[in-house]
Design a protein around this motif. Structure first.
Motif, mmCIF file in Angstrom:
data_model
loop_
_atom_site.group_PDB
_atom_site.id
_atom_site.type_symbol
_atom_site.label_atom_id
_atom_site.label_comp_id
_atom_site.label_asym_id
_atom_site.label_seq_id
_atom_site.Cartn_x
_atom_site.Cartn_y
_atom_site.Cartn_z
ATOM 1 N N ARG A 139 0.783 -1.159 -0.054
ATOM 2 C CA ARG A 139 -0.191 -0.143 0.027
ATOM 3 C C ARG A 139 0.871 1.090 -0.152
ATOM 4 N NH1 ARG A 139 -5.031 -1.814 -1.282
ATOM 5 N NH2 ARG A 139 -5.992 -3.153 0.219
ATOM 6 N N PRO A 140 1.276 1.573 -1.124
ATOM 7 C CA PRO A 140 2.487 2.802 -1.165
ATOM 8 C C PRO A 140 1.666 3.936 -1.065
ATOM 9 C CG PRO A 140 2.166 1.809 -3.415
ATOM 10 C CD PRO A 140 1.412 0.848 -2.295
ATOM 11 N N GLN A 141 0.345 3.931 -1.048
ATOM 12 C CA GLN A 141 -0.420 5.321 -0.757
ATOM 13 C C GLN A 141 -0.368 5.631 0.683
ATOM 14 O OE1 GLN A 141 -1.745 2.553 -1.998
ATOM 15 N NE2 GLN A 141 -3.757 2.076 -1.589
ATOM 16 N N TRP A 142 -0.251 4.440 1.309
ATOM 17 C CA TRP A 142 -0.351 4.593 2.768
ATOM 18 C C TRP A 142 1.079 4.220 3.428
ATOM 19 C CZ3 TRP A 142 -4.926 0.982 2.705
ATOM 20 C CH2 TRP A 142 -6.019 1.457 2.462
ATOM 21 N N ALA A 143 1.874 4.239 2.862
ATOM 22 C CA ALA A 143 3.523 4.208 2.961
ATOM 23 C C ALA A 143 3.779 2.979 3.776
ATOM 24 C CB ALA A 143 3.966 5.376 3.974
ATOM 25 N N PHE A 144 3.231 1.997 3.480
ATOM 26 C CA PHE A 144 3.528 0.694 4.068
ATOM 27 C C PHE A 144 3.608 -0.603 2.983
ATOM 28 C CE2 PHE A 144 -0.947 -0.218 4.809
ATOM 29 C CZ PHE A 144 -0.987 -1.873 4.466
ATOM 30 N N SER A 145 4.370 -1.642 3.366
ATOM 31 C CA SER A 145 4.311 -2.818 2.695
ATOM 32 C C SER A 145 4.455 -3.962 3.459
ATOM 33 C CB SER A 145 5.449 -2.739 1.566
ATOM 34 O OG SER A 145 5.195 -3.654 0.550
ATOM 35 N N LEU A 146 3.886 -5.058 3.264
ATOM 36 C CA LEU A 146 3.869 -5.993 4.326
ATOM 37 C C LEU A 146 4.742 -7.270 3.662
ATOM 38 C CD1 LEU A 146 3.431 -6.575 7.178
ATOM 39 C CD2 LEU A 146 1.347 -7.393 6.756
ATOM 40 N N GLN A 147 5.643 -7.843 4.139
ATOM 41 C CA GLN A 147 6.598 -9.070 3.416
ATOM 42 C C GLN A 147 6.336 -10.043 4.420
ATOM 43 O OE1 GLN A 147 7.883 -5.815 2.394
ATOM 44 N NE2 GLN A 147 6.396 -6.502 0.530
ATOM 45 N N LEU A 148 5.976 -11.136 3.939
ATOM 46 C CA LEU A 148 5.724 -12.436 5.061
ATOM 47 C C LEU A 148 7.033 -13.190 5.129
ATOM 48 C CD1 LEU A 148 2.539 -14.539 5.429
ATOM 49 C CD2 LEU A 148 4.874 -15.636 4.947
ATOM 50 N N ASP A 165 13.370 -7.484 4.340
ATOM 51 C CA ASP A 165 12.477 -6.394 4.516
ATOM 52 C C ASP A 165 13.097 -5.258 3.680
ATOM 53 O OD1 ASP A 165 10.573 -4.705 5.517
ATOM 54 O OD2 ASP A 165 11.620 -4.455 7.371
ATOM 55 N N PHE A 166 13.279 -5.514 2.323
ATOM 56 C CA PHE A 166 13.797 -4.246 1.377
ATOM 57 C C PHE A 166 13.132 -3.134 0.959
ATOM 58 C CE2 PHE A 166 16.177 -8.409 0.585
ATOM 59 C CZ PHE A 166 17.523 -7.964 0.645
ATOM 60 N N ARG A 167 11.860 -3.373 1.220
ATOM 61 C CA ARG A 167 10.983 -2.210 1.003
ATOM 62 C C ARG A 167 10.862 -1.218 1.742
ATOM 63 N NH1 ARG A 167 8.737 -4.146 -3.903
ATOM 64 N NH2 ARG A 167 7.793 -6.017 -4.010
ATOM 65 N N ARG A 168 10.634 -1.208 3.040
ATOM 66 C CA ARG A 168 10.492 -0.154 3.858
ATOM 67 C C ARG A 168 11.461 0.839 4.164
ATOM 68 N NH1 ARG A 168 7.312 -2.882 8.884
ATOM 69 N NH2 ARG A 168 9.175 -4.243 8.908
ATOM 70 N N ARG A 169 12.704 0.677 3.855
ATOM 71 C CA ARG A 169 13.709 1.683 4.113
ATOM 72 C C ARG A 169 13.390 2.708 2.895
ATOM 73 N NH1 ARG A 169 15.537 5.209 5.857
ATOM 74 N NH2 ARG A 169 17.566 5.820 6.478
ATOM 75 N N ASP A 170 12.958 2.254 1.883
ATOM 76 C CA ASP A 170 12.853 3.186 0.534
ATOM 77 C C ASP A 170 11.529 4.070 1.129
ATOM 78 O OD1 ASP A 170 13.303 4.080 -2.602
ATOM 79 O OD2 ASP A 170 11.129 3.437 -1.972
ATOM 80 N N MET A 171 10.552 3.245 1.485
ATOM 81 C CA MET A 171 9.289 4.185 1.919
ATOM 82 C C MET A 171 9.382 5.051 3.133
ATOM 83 S SD MET A 171 6.662 0.911 1.729
ATOM 84 C CE MET A 171 5.420 0.827 0.275
ATOM 85 N N ALA A 172 10.546 4.911 3.861
ATOM 86 C CA ALA A 172 10.789 5.751 5.033
ATOM 87 C C ALA A 172 11.428 7.072 4.379
ATOM 88 C CB ALA A 172 11.829 5.388 5.884
ATOM 89 N N VAL A 173 11.828 7.040 3.228
ATOM 90 C CA VAL A 173 12.407 8.395 2.628
ATOM 91 C C VAL A 173 11.221 8.569 1.596
ATOM 92 C CG1 VAL A 173 14.790 8.329 3.409
ATOM 93 C CG2 VAL A 173 13.638 6.995 1.015
ATOM 94 N N GLY A 174 10.074 8.419 1.703
ATOM 95 C CA GLY A 174 9.056 8.963 0.463
ATOM 96 C C GLY A 174 8.917 8.034 -0.706
ATOM 97 N N GLY A 175 9.543 6.723 -0.835
ATOM 98 C CA GLY A 175 9.411 5.861 -1.926
ATOM 99 C C GLY A 175 8.260 5.127 -1.842
ATOM 100 N N GLN A 176 8.106 4.270 -2.937
ATOM 101 C CA GLN A 176 6.853 3.339 -3.102
ATOM 102 C C GLN A 176 7.454 2.037 -2.448
ATOM 103 O OE1 GLN A 176 4.091 3.415 -6.176
ATOM 104 N NE2 GLN A 176 4.267 5.636 -6.300
ATOM 105 N N GLY A 177 8.886 1.996 -2.368
ATOM 106 C CA GLY A 177 9.111 0.590 -2.047
ATOM 107 C C GLY A 177 9.383 -0.289 -3.279
#
Length: 408
Positions: A139-148, A165-177
């Motif tokens: 859910r990049p529009q809500w700035a989260f992504s869930l990897q199992l 957990d590669f996506r969320r660090r990018d999201m922390a700086v405004g990316g879509q992960g």
């Protein structure tokens, strides 16, 4: 203080280089949106990560229960049904998620152990495993992504450090992960002047534009659906997991009104950076559009193979229309499972008549292994303290070191 920090960072870099001298191998793992199997590669990088040697690869189909649970978790509240179907004994979706995280990790460990046995290489020669886990909600529009995945268990079972957990660090700086692979594509294929773009056809399709002007801000993004719907449709109607060589699609005719309905999805009109997944493209969405087709054209008749042909055309049109906006000559490298779909490859070439559409095999990496190698590369970047995202692709404000490390 600044001098001390620089000295500490320099020492960390030296330690990482020493570590890789003794443990030169990396393992990359991938289970994509299609959820058919878990793939893994054992590889070694040379020329400062621009050349890769794939020592061994291994793939293991998911068990029926794990695949069913993973698929259910990609749909909001979808796990409720599998609780009873598989007699898991849980009361909530959160319980199912926890169970699947443990199961996924133990399954991944089995894949790693079998991979190392195939290669006849001991685990103490492997620096790290790059394991993305399974994306069940993005859910990049809500700035989260869930990897199992539970990387702690994978590290414990294999004795190898795990980067996840590669996506969320990018999201922390405004990316879509997402997409995560453009930086890897740049490293592996960017030194080939003729290659202008890389198209990855997994469950979702994404492109990376290479050799672009220095001021370009659009170098990689998801273009839409790829194998996800084609696999689901053929499984529903024939029981086959995928359309081998695209033969079923090739036997049908494109339903033009349906194609236009599908292309009206808002995602296709979005400007990059953009990313998508099962949250937007799924079998229910297709069925809803088939109902609209019947309402708008009640006398129209078609076969199931015609829908498959239309889905293949949807992938081809949505990808090539984006590619054509940026490049009009040179080579398009295609990777992912969709590169084995000969009908789809022909449709891509038909829409890109001034370009040469070629599989990644011709450039040294098997089409089925590119994403797995990408996660080995990303793990290496993390261990070395190097950035792994491409801000122009994800929309992040800056490049950052991706992932979290669970040391063995």
């Amino acid at each position: 203080m600044a001098t001390d920090f620089v000295a500490q960072m320099s020492q960390l870099f030296d330690d990482a280089q020493d570590l890789m001298a003794d443990t030169p191998y990396f393992i990359g793992m991938m289970s994509g949106t299609s959820l058919d199997a878990m793939d893994a590669v054992l590889c070694q990088f040379f020329d400062d990560e621009r050349t890769v040697e794939i020592v061994a690869s291994h793939s293991l189909p998911f068990t029926d229960d794990l695949r069913a649970v993973l698929l259910a978790l990609t749909v909001p509240n979808g796990a409720v049904s599998v609780i009873s179907d598989y007699n898991l004994g849980f009361d909530s979706e959160l319980d199912v998620f926890g169970w699947a995280s443990v199961y996924y990790a133990s399954f991944a460990a089995q894949v790693v152990i079998e991979l190392l046995e195939k290669a006849n290489i001991s685990s103490d020669k492997v620096c790290a495993i790059g394991c993305h886990g399974q994306t069940v909600r993005h859910r990049p529009q809500w700035a989260f992504s869930l990897q199992l995945i539970d990387p702690n268990l994978l590290a414990e079972y294999t004795g190898i450090s795990v980067v996840s957990d590669f996506r969320r660090r990018d999201m922390a700086v405004g990316g879509q992960g997402a997409p995560l692979v453009p930086a890897f594509h740049q490293a592996m294929f960017g030194n080939h002047a003729a290659i202008k773009a890389v198209l990855n056809l997994g469950g979702i399709a994404n492109i990376t534009l290479l050799n672009q002007p220095l001021d370009s801000t659009q170098v990689g993004f998801d273009t839409g659906v790829a194998n996800l719907l084609m696999d689901a449709w053929i499984a529903k109607h024939t029981g086959k997991p995928y359309d081998k060589d695209g033969a079923w699609a090739a036997s049908g005719q494109v339903i033009e009104p349906l194609l236009q309905l599908l292309l009206s999805h808002p995602f296709f009109a979005k400007k990059p950076p953009k990313s998508t997944g099962r949250e937007e493209f799924h079998l229910e969405w297709l069925n809803n559009n088939l109902e609209k087709l019947h309402q708008n054209h009640p006398s129209l008749s078609y076969q199931a193979a015609d829908v498959q042909a239309t889905l293949a055309e949807l992938t081809a049109v949505s990808a090539t229309s984006e590619i054509s906006r940026f490049v009009d000559d040179g080579v398009l490298v295609v990777c992912g499972g969709g590169a084995k779909n000969q009908h789809l490859m022909r449709r891509l070439q038909a829409h890109l008549s001034t370009m040469s559409v070629r599989p990644s095999d011709e450039f040294g990496i098997d089409v089925s292994l590119v994403e797995s190698v990408a996660f080995a590369w990303l793990a290496r970047q993390t261990i070395l303290g190097r950035t792994g995202n491409l801000p122009a692709a994800t929309g992040a404000s800056r490049a950052v070191v991706l992932g979290q490390v669970c040391f063995a």
